[in-house]
Design an enzyme around this catalytic site. Structure first.
Site, mmCIF file in Angstrom:
data_model
loop_
_atom_site.group_PDB
_atom_site.id
_atom_site.type_symbol
_atom_site.label_atom_id
_atom_site.label_comp_id
_atom_site.label_asym_id
_atom_site.label_seq_id
_atom_site.Cartn_x
_atom_site.Cartn_y
_atom_site.Cartn_z
ATOM 1 N N ASN A 157 -8.681 31.920 -23.977
ATOM 2 C CA ASN A 157 -7.935 32.186 -25.210
ATOM 3 C C ASN A 157 -7.166 30.945 -25.641
ATOM 4 O OD1 ASN A 157 -8.689 34.901 -25.494
ATOM 5 N ND2 ASN A 157 -7.140 35.548 -24.033
ATOM 6 N N CYS A 179 -14.963 39.163 -24.645
ATOM 7 C CA CYS A 179 -13.651 39.779 -24.449
ATOM 8 C C CYS A 179 -13.854 41.250 -24.117
ATOM 9 C CB CYS A 179 -12.814 39.624 -25.716
ATOM 10 S SG CYS A 179 -11.176 40.380 -25.601
ATOM 11 N N HIS A 180 -13.042 41.795 -23.213
ATOM 12 C CA HIS A 180 -13.206 43.175 -22.776
ATOM 13 C C HIS A 180 -12.302 44.163 -23.505
ATOM 14 C CE1 HIS A 180 -10.243 41.629 -19.511
ATOM 15 N NE2 HIS A 180 -9.577 42.068 -20.553
ATOM 16 N N HIS A 216 -9.286 40.187 -30.473
ATOM 17 C CA HIS A 216 -7.996 40.840 -30.280
ATOM 18 C C HIS A 216 -7.473 41.539 -31.531
ATOM 19 C CE1 HIS A 216 -7.161 38.036 -26.619
ATOM 20 N NE2 HIS A 216 -7.899 39.089 -26.288
#
Length: 463
Positions: A157, A179-180, A216
């Site tokens: 990130n 990304c999870h 995000h």
């Protein structure tokens, strides 16, 4: 590489940040049970000693009888050695130190700006990017020169800017960001289905989603379970838990108290916009105006917490001690899925399966209403030697306006970086929603202070 009887051997993975005490261990755990794959992992890290520890941990794991995938882990001293002959490159680094991150997260607090994470959006995310972009410009240049056909998987990130910088440096790079956070929302939706239908055999993979947005700050406008539209059910779910929040049945421990998420924020966003916000509340709060994050007490009232850097430092010490126990054999890595999809993506790109999952890629039209080449997060299809974004459509205007502010900031930062234009970088900094509560002069003062606090890792034109 060698293909034989459904197995592929001789794969080379270059791991940039190979001294990692988290992501690297996840990779080891995910590679070990894969009988179809074997090869070499070159561990490159600016801290060679940490990479050497991981070399021993990885080889110890590979020697275990239950490890079906056999890999040789080797710590290397140069990035050139790591990348030479690489089929896949994995990048997972800490940009700077936790002292640098302490400034990212906590310096803005004197101006009344609070950040729950501070690594993607807000003043912390932007200054972290200033430390990260030189590294990713360098990595992309090296990949271009040494292994231009390698697939590159990024976990660092700020995700969007890392991927954007790689493509700005080497347009033909085959890179994507993973990304999870969407996975976590799928798990929440699986729990919702269990509760509302009584069916207990529901996995997150059963929840099919259409993903739009940026890392995000992703959104789901279509969600199904075995063909059933789940948006009406989610509306009921939000109504039921909007005030109390939904809490996992898993017991809280010392780690997740700083990653608490009661999902009240995403329930509120659904009531506002009719779409599911698909990330943890700690991340989502940093992308919108000060609706949820005016101060720590307000965050607490919404059921999420601010993660102090002091905790990250404490956790780093814990992980260091764990690395020594793993190196000595006192502790062993569990051979079980980490929840990440990197190894499945590798298998799909090698032609062993087909996978559809969310990734971060330059926009080539998969997300409407967004400039071409801006990095967006949508679903993509992984298959033999191909990565194809799925057409995701367009966000509704009220949500699009929130997302586009950050996309334009990202593009401004990349343009400012290419032009060595510090003022242009500041304009993106000033335009972040978190800065709305302070004046232009205060914003300049904060910008200068935060750059000063991390100046040893910045290019000369930015100091």
């Amino acid at each position: 590489m060698k293909y034989e009887n459904g197995k592929i051997s001789g794969i080379k993975i270059a791991y940039i940040g190979g001294g990692s005490r988290g992501w690297a261990w996840n990779l080891m755990a995910d590679l070990a049970p894969e009988a179809q794959l074997s090869g070499d992992v070159a561990l490159y890290d600016i801290d060679f000693d940490r990479a050497k520890i991981n070399e021993k941990i990885g080889n110890g794991l590979s020697e275990r009888a239950e490890a079906l995938g056999k890999w040789k882990y080797t710590a290397v001293r140069t990035i050139d050695e790591a990348l030479s002959g690489a089929d896949f490159v994995i990048a997972s680094i800490l940009p700077g130190t936790f002292d640098d991150m302490e400034s990212d997260v906590h310096a803005p607090e004197k101006y009344g700006i609070y950040q729950s994470v501070g690594d993607t959006a807000g003043p912390g995310g932007i200054i972290r990017a200033m430390r990260t972009l030189p590294a990713y410009e360098f990595f992309a240049g090296k990949i271009r020169d040494i292994c231009p056909n390698a697939w590159v998987i990024n976990y660092t990130n700020p995700m969007t800017l890392c991927v954007r910088m790689m493509y700005a440096t080497f347009p033909r790079i085959k890179a994507f960001g993973c990304c999870h956070e969407v996975f976590g929302t799928q798990k929440l939706l699986a729990e919702m289905v269990k509760e509302f239908t009584g069916c207990q055999n529901v996995d997150r993979s059963d929840i099919k989603t259409n993903v739009l947005g940026i890392n995000h700050f992703t959104w789901l406008d279509k969600v199904t379970w075995h063909g059933q539209d789940l948006l009406p059910m989610y509306a009921e779910f939000c109504e039921k838990y909007g005030k109390t929040g939904w809490k996992s049945k898993e017991p809280e421990n010392w780690l997740n108290k700083y990653f608490r998420c009661d999902h009240r924020l995403k329930f509120d966003l659904f009531k506002r916009f009719g779409l599911i916000a698909a990330a943890g509340d700690r991340h989502l709060a940093e992308f919108v105006p000060h609706w949820y994050l005016q101060n720590p007490e307000m965050a607490e009232s919404w059921g999420f917490t601010l993660t102090p850097v002091s905790w990250r430092k404490e956790n780093a010490e814990r992980l260091y001690k764990q690395s020594l126990d793993l190196e000595s054999g006192k502790e062993k890595i569990d051979i079980k899925p980490s929840g990440e999809e990197g190894v499945r993506q590798i298998k799909a790109l090698l032609g062993l399966e087909t996978l559809v999952t969310n990734v971060n890629l330059p926009n080539k039209g998969q997300m409407e209403g967004v400039p071409l080449d801006a990095v967006v997060e949508t679903n993509a299809v992984f298959r033999d030697g191909e990565l194809t974004p799925v057409q995701a459509g367009r966000l509704p205007y009220p949500v699009e306006s929130l997302v586009m502010r950050h996309i334009y900031n990202h593009e401004t930062i990349i343009e400012g970086w290419k032009n060595h234009d510090k003022e242009q970088i500041f304009r993106a900094f000033r335009n972040d929603p978190a800065l709305k509560c302070i004046s232009e002069a205060e914003s300049r003062s904060l910008f200068a202070e935060m750059l000063k606090n991390t100046e040893t890792l910045l290019p000369a034109w930015l100091k």
